[in-house]
Design a protein around this motif. Structure first.
Motif, PDB file in Angstrom:
ATOM      1  N   ARG A   8      18.527   7.356 108.612  1.00 32.84           N
ATOM      2  CA  ARG A   8      18.627   8.584 107.786  1.00 32.84           C
ATOM      3  C   ARG A   8      19.291   8.255 106.443  1.00 32.84           C
ATOM      4  O   ARG A   8      18.876   8.737 105.391  1.00 32.84           O
ATOM      5  N   LEU A   9      20.311   7.404 106.496  1.00 35.18           N
ATOM      6  CA  LEU A   9      20.998   7.004 105.261  1.00 35.18           C
ATOM      7  C   LEU A   9      20.096   6.134 104.385  1.00 35.18           C
ATOM      8  O   LEU A   9      20.101   6.260 103.156  1.00 35.18           O
ATOM      9  N   ARG A  10      19.309   5.253 105.031  1.00 40.16           N
ATOM     10  CA  ARG A  10      18.357   4.419 104.260  1.00 40.16           C
ATOM     11  C   ARG A  10      17.396   5.326 103.493  1.00 40.16           C
ATOM     12  O   ARG A  10      17.125   5.109 102.318  1.00 40.16           O
ATOM     13  N   ASP A  11      16.880   6.356 104.181  1.00 39.61           N
ATOM     14  CA  ASP A  11      15.939   7.293 103.550  1.00 39.61           C
ATOM     15  C   ASP A  11      16.627   8.045 102.408  1.00 39.61           C
ATOM     16  O   ASP A  11      16.024   8.295 101.368  1.00 39.61           O
ATOM     17  N   PHE A  12      17.870   8.404 102.648  1.00 39.01           N
ATOM     18  CA  PHE A  12      18.623   9.144 101.637  1.00 39.01           C
ATOM     19  C   PHE A  12      18.796   8.313 100.356  1.00 39.01           C
ATOM     20  O   PHE A  12      18.590   8.790  99.245  1.00 39.01           O
ATOM     21  N   TYR A  13      19.172   7.040 100.524  1.00 34.39           N
ATOM     22  CA  TYR A  13      19.484   6.210  99.354  1.00 34.39           C
ATOM     23  C   TYR A  13      18.245   5.678  98.623  1.00 34.39           C
ATOM     24  O   TYR A  13      18.331   5.344  97.441  1.00 34.39           O
ATOM     25  N   ARG A  14      17.079   5.592  99.339  1.00 32.56           N
ATOM     26  CA  ARG A  14      15.904   4.920  98.760  1.00 32.56           C
ATOM     27  C   ARG A  14      15.585   5.372  97.335  1.00 32.56           C
ATOM     28  O   ARG A  14      15.507   4.521  96.430  1.00 32.56           O
ATOM     29  N   PRO A  15      15.435   6.691  97.069  1.00 30.36           N
ATOM     30  CA  PRO A  15      15.087   7.080  95.691  1.00 30.36           C
ATOM     31  C   PRO A  15      16.156   6.700  94.662  1.00 30.36           C
ATOM     32  O   PRO A  15      15.828   6.322  93.537  1.00 30.36           O
ATOM     33  N   PHE A  16      17.422   6.773  95.061  1.00 31.55           N
ATOM     34  CA  PHE A  16      18.495   6.387  94.133  1.00 31.55           C
ATOM     35  C   PHE A  16      18.466   4.880  93.880  1.00 31.55           C
ATOM     36  O   PHE A  16      18.699   4.423  92.762  1.00 31.55           O
ATOM     37  N   ASN A  17      18.173   4.116  94.936  1.00 32.54           N
ATOM     38  CA  ASN A  17      18.083   2.657  94.774  1.00 32.54           C
ATOM     39  C   ASN A  17      16.935   2.297  93.829  1.00 32.54           C
ATOM     40  O   ASN A  17      17.090   1.454  92.952  1.00 32.54           O
TER      41      ASN A  17
END
Ligand SMILES: Nc1ncnc2c1ncn2[C@@H]1O[C@H](COP(=O)(O)OS(=O)(=O)O)[C@@H](OP(=O)(O)O)[C@H]1O
Length: 217
Positions: free
Chosen positions: A193-202
């Motif tokens: 869930r955290l990976r999905d959350f950060y993806r666009p910011f990354n």
């Protein structure tokens, strides 16, 4: 020094720099402190900025591990991550999560400093290729490449590269006990869930810096 000082006070606290010398200061919280860019720019617009970044998910778990070592009674990582576990709404106000939104923090710095005055060092590459990463740092600072792979060896027990000789000593030097702590196991669904959350910011961060950090493979 974790406190942000007014520019004049800050300049007075910095050691005097002679021609050919570089004064350095390290404070992890500067990158995420709203007032820092304006104050540092007021002190000196020529300041070069170096930021070590790592996968924001691992960073959050590392941050939590550090807090846990000081306060063993805090709630679990999983419960702190969510505002509402059922809906999966992430608590972006939790500092361990907030700090990893690098693109947002960088936006704030770019109001005061051009991108070519900021260097992002990869925390992962600092472990897998310390000489390569430090080569980039030396180039950025306009220094000769004095530090090379000859200066490092990989310490299997520590899991990190160490210096063959510490400055002013003939003995090796590794990172201290508080670095490289074992992280607790986190529920894989929460990690995802955290990976999905950060993806666009990354993605935005890779675009802004022109470097692909490889956190979303
Ligand atoms: N040289 C180098 N290379 C790669 N990684 C490094 C290095 N130095 C510190 N670290 C890792 O960064 C984590 C926090 O360390 P810091 O030194 O930044 O701590 S602090 O914020 O200044 O307190 C901490 O992460 P964890 O290992 O997850 O605890 C350190 O291991």
């Amino acid at each position: 020094m974790t406190m942000l000082l007014r520019s004049r006070q800050q300049r007075e606290l910095m050691p005097k720099t002679l021609e050919g010398q570089i004064t350095m200061e390290k404070t992890p919280s500067y990158f995420v402190t709203r007032e820092a860019p304006a104050r540092i720019s007021a002190m000196s617009r020529d300041t070069k900025l170096i930021v070590v970044v790592r996968d924001p998910v691992t960073r959050a778990i590392s941050d939590y591990t550090q807090t846990l070592s000081k306060k063993p009674d805090i709630p679990s990582f999983e419960s702190l991550t969510f505002k509402n576990r059922t809906t999966g709404l992430i608590d972006t106000s939790w500092s361990a999560i907030q700090i990893g939104i690098y693109a947002k923090h960088l936006d704030n710095w770019l109001q005061y400093f051009p991108m070519d005055q900021i260097l992002f060092v990869s925390g992962e590459r600092l472990i897998s290729d310390p000489a390569g990463e430090l080569g980039r740092v030396q180039d950025f600072l306009g220094l000769k490449r004095i530090i090379t792979d000859k200066h490092f060896y990989f310490n299997q027990t520590k899991g990190f590269p160490c210096l063959k000789k510490a400055e002013g000593s003939s003995k090796p030097h590794c990172l201290g006990k508080t670095k490289g702590r074992t992280h607790p196991n986190i529920d894989p669904e929460v990690v995802q869930r955290l990976r999905d959350f950060y993806r666009p910011f990354n993605m935005k961060f890779y675009q802004m810096t022109g470097r692909f950090f490889g956190w979303d493979d």
